[in-house]
Design a protein around this motif. Structure first.
Motif, short mmCIF file in Angstrom:
data_model
loop_
_atom_site.label_atom_id
_atom_site.label_comp_id
_atom_site.label_asym_id
_atom_site.label_seq_id
_atom_site.Cartn_x
_atom_site.Cartn_y
_atom_site.Cartn_z
N ARG A 1 0.83 -1.20 0.00
CA ARG A 1 0.00 0.00 0.00
C ARG A 1 0.87 1.25 0.00
O ARG A 1 0.56 2.24 -0.69
CB ARG A 1 -0.93 0.00 1.21
CG ARG A 1 -2.17 -0.87 1.02
CD ARG A 1 -3.21 -0.59 2.09
NE ARG A 1 -2.76 -1.01 3.41
CZ ARG A 1 -2.96 -2.22 3.91
NH1 ARG A 1 -3.63 -3.12 3.19
NH2 ARG A 1 -2.53 -2.55 5.11
N GLN A 2 1.96 1.21 0.76
CA GLN A 2 2.88 2.35 0.75
C GLN A 2 3.47 2.55 -0.64
O GLN A 2 3.60 3.69 -1.12
CB GLN A 2 3.99 2.15 1.78
CG GLN A 2 3.53 2.27 3.22
CD GLN A 2 4.68 2.11 4.21
OE1 GLN A 2 5.83 1.86 3.81
NE2 GLN A 2 4.38 2.24 5.49
N ARG A 3 3.83 1.44 -1.29
CA ARG A 3 4.38 1.55 -2.64
C ARG A 3 3.33 2.09 -3.61
O ARG A 3 3.63 2.91 -4.48
CB ARG A 3 4.91 0.20 -3.11
CG ARG A 3 5.45 0.23 -4.54
CD ARG A 3 6.48 -0.82 -4.79
NE ARG A 3 6.93 -0.83 -6.17
CZ ARG A 3 7.77 0.05 -6.71
NH1 ARG A 3 8.25 1.03 -5.96
NH2 ARG A 3 8.13 -0.03 -7.97
N ALA A 4 2.08 1.62 -3.46
CA ALA A 4 1.00 2.11 -4.32
C ALA A 4 0.80 3.60 -4.13
O ALA A 4 0.61 4.35 -5.10
CB ALA A 4 -0.29 1.35 -4.02
N ASP A 5 0.84 4.07 -2.86
CA ASP A 5 0.69 5.50 -2.60
C ASP A 5 1.82 6.29 -3.25
O ASP A 5 1.60 7.38 -3.80
CB ASP A 5 0.68 5.76 -1.10
CG ASP A 5 -0.58 5.23 -0.42
OD1 ASP A 5 -1.56 4.96 -1.13
OD2 ASP A 5 -0.55 5.07 0.82
N SER A 6 3.03 5.74 -3.20
CA SER A 6 4.18 6.41 -3.80
C SER A 6 4.04 6.49 -5.32
O SER A 6 4.35 7.53 -5.93
CB SER A 6 5.46 5.68 -3.41
OG SER A 6 6.58 6.18 -4.11
N LEU A 7 3.58 5.40 -5.92
CA LEU A 7 3.45 5.36 -7.38
C LEU A 7 2.24 6.13 -7.87
O LEU A 7 2.20 6.52 -9.05
CB LEU A 7 3.36 3.90 -7.84
CG LEU A 7 4.66 3.11 -7.77
CD1 LEU A 7 4.38 1.61 -7.90
CD2 LEU A 7 5.61 3.57 -8.88
N ALA A 8 1.25 6.34 -7.02
CA ALA A 8 0.04 7.04 -7.45
C ALA A 8 0.36 8.44 -7.97
O ALA A 8 -0.20 8.88 -8.99
CB ALA A 8 -0.96 7.11 -6.29
N GLU A 9 1.24 9.14 -7.27
CA GLU A 9 1.59 10.50 -7.70
C GLU A 9 2.32 10.46 -9.05
O GLU A 9 2.06 11.30 -9.92
CB GLU A 9 2.46 11.17 -6.64
CG GLU A 9 2.86 12.60 -6.99
CD GLU A 9 1.65 13.50 -7.23
OE1 GLU A 9 1.75 14.40 -8.09
OE2 GLU A 9 0.62 13.31 -6.54
N ARG A 10 3.23 9.50 -9.23
CA ARG A 10 3.92 9.37 -10.52
C ARG A 10 2.93 9.06 -11.63
O ARG A 10 3.04 9.58 -12.75
CB ARG A 10 4.98 8.26 -10.45
CG ARG A 10 6.17 8.59 -9.58
CD ARG A 10 7.13 7.42 -9.50
NE ARG A 10 7.60 7.03 -10.82
CZ ARG A 10 8.25 5.88 -11.07
NH1 ARG A 10 8.50 5.03 -10.06
NH2 ARG A 10 8.67 5.60 -12.29
N TYR A 11 1.94 8.22 -11.32
CA TYR A 11 0.94 7.87 -12.32
C TYR A 11 0.09 9.09 -12.68
O TYR A 11 -0.22 9.30 -13.86
CB TYR A 11 0.06 6.75 -11.79
CG TYR A 11 -1.09 6.38 -12.71
CD1 TYR A 11 -0.87 5.72 -13.91
CD2 TYR A 11 -2.40 6.72 -12.37
CE1 TYR A 11 -1.93 5.39 -14.76
CE2 TYR A 11 -3.46 6.38 -13.20
CZ TYR A 11 -3.21 5.73 -14.39
OH TYR A 11 -4.26 5.41 -15.23
N ARG A 12 -0.29 9.89 -11.69
CA ARG A 12 -1.09 11.09 -11.97
C ARG A 12 -0.32 12.08 -12.84
O ARG A 12 -0.89 12.74 -13.71
CB ARG A 12 -1.53 11.76 -10.67
CG ARG A 12 -2.69 11.07 -9.99
CD ARG A 12 -3.25 11.92 -8.85
NE ARG A 12 -2.35 11.95 -7.71
CZ ARG A 12 -2.39 11.08 -6.71
NH1 ARG A 12 -3.30 10.11 -6.72
NH2 ARG A 12 -1.54 11.19 -5.70
#
Length: 281
Positions: free
Chosen positions: A29-40
């Protein structure tokens, strides 16, 4: 315990995600949160979308993972890596028809990828189309002979067809390969146990599990086989998520990354990192 036939990681109960068992859902989940901003910031980047989807899937957010890859597939319609990852995500969600359509775009008949063939076979097995699945596993083995993950899926396909002798023969071949992992051996133990050879099944499982947990898992298999419609239950465990363990199995020592007695149709590595590989493997 016994986990083997996907993607999807190897489909991976279902085609499972090929994630590191040592990482918890909280880590993912922490990794997903980190990647979410890159994806946006860069939603058209296929590598970011695939990694973001992988983290979402590993943290239990499978519907969102598939949605991310759906958008990536629309933005990158000719990217086989995206198509493979999207097909695996769809299979994880039980959308098998759509998964097959996506996976068909991940390689081509003139350049088949054995990894994709393996996952396509696992999807077909989950749809009850075992004859077609076996054909794809054989095609994959023609490209990469004696690959244990493909042999494991083929063995479980024979199990689903109730041909336990052939299933055991194929799974012993798989288990004998140097690259065979615990899931392959667990699938062999399942098929051996289904034939009533519980002591041998426990010896096989004990190679990867503590003795108490191995014993509890085989006890669970005995219990499952004693129930009415046991083949229906066994078949469902090979093509869906793991069943709720019995009280006996629940008393086994907890061990992260292990599962109750189920078969798992699987691919080799996560398609997010392997679908783009050249087919000659």
């Amino acid at each position: 315990m016994l986990g083997g036939c996907a993607a999807t990681g190897d489909i991976t109960g279902s085609l499972g995600t090929s994630t590191n068992a040592a990482q918890s859902q909280g880590d993912w989940r922490q990794r997903a949160d980190s990647l979410a901003e890159r994806y946006r910031r860069d939603p058209a980047n296929p590598d970011v979308a695939i990694e973001y989807s992988k983290a979402l899937r590993a943290s239990g957010q499978r519907a969102q993972a598939a949605a991310v890859l759906q958008q990536s597939a629309l933005r990158n319609p000719k990217n086989p890596k995206v198509a493979g990852a999207y097909g695996r995500a769809l299979a994880d969600n039980g959308q098998f028809g759509e998964a097959l359509e996506a996976l068909s775009r991940a390689h081509s008949p003139d350049q088949p990828d054995w990894r994709i063939l393996n996952v396509q076979g696992a999807v077909l097995d989950q749809m009850g189309r075992s004859a077609e699945a076996k054909g794809l596993y054989q095609q994959a083995l023609a490209i990469n002979p004696e690959e244990p993950s493909v042999l494991s899926n083929l063995g479980l396909s024979y199990m689903l067809s109730k041909d336990l002798a052939q299933a055991e023969s194929v799974l012993r071949r798989a288990s004998a390969q140097a690259r065979a992992d615990a899931r392959v051996r667990q699938n062999l133990a399942l098929v051996v146990g289904l034939q009533g050879h519980f002591e041998e099944a426990e010896r096989i499982v004990s190679k990867d599990l503590p003795p108490a947990e191995a014993h509890a898992n085989v006890a669970y298999l005995r219990e499952m086989l004693s129930q009415p419609n046991n083949w229906k239950q066994i078949g469902s465990t090979a093509t869906s998520a793991a069943p709720k363990p019995s009280a006996t199995a629940r008393r086994a020592p907890a061990r992260q990354g292990t599962r109750s007695l189920t078969a798992e149709l699987r691919g080799t590595a996560d398609l997010s990192t392997t679908a783009s590989a050249q087919p000659a493997h």
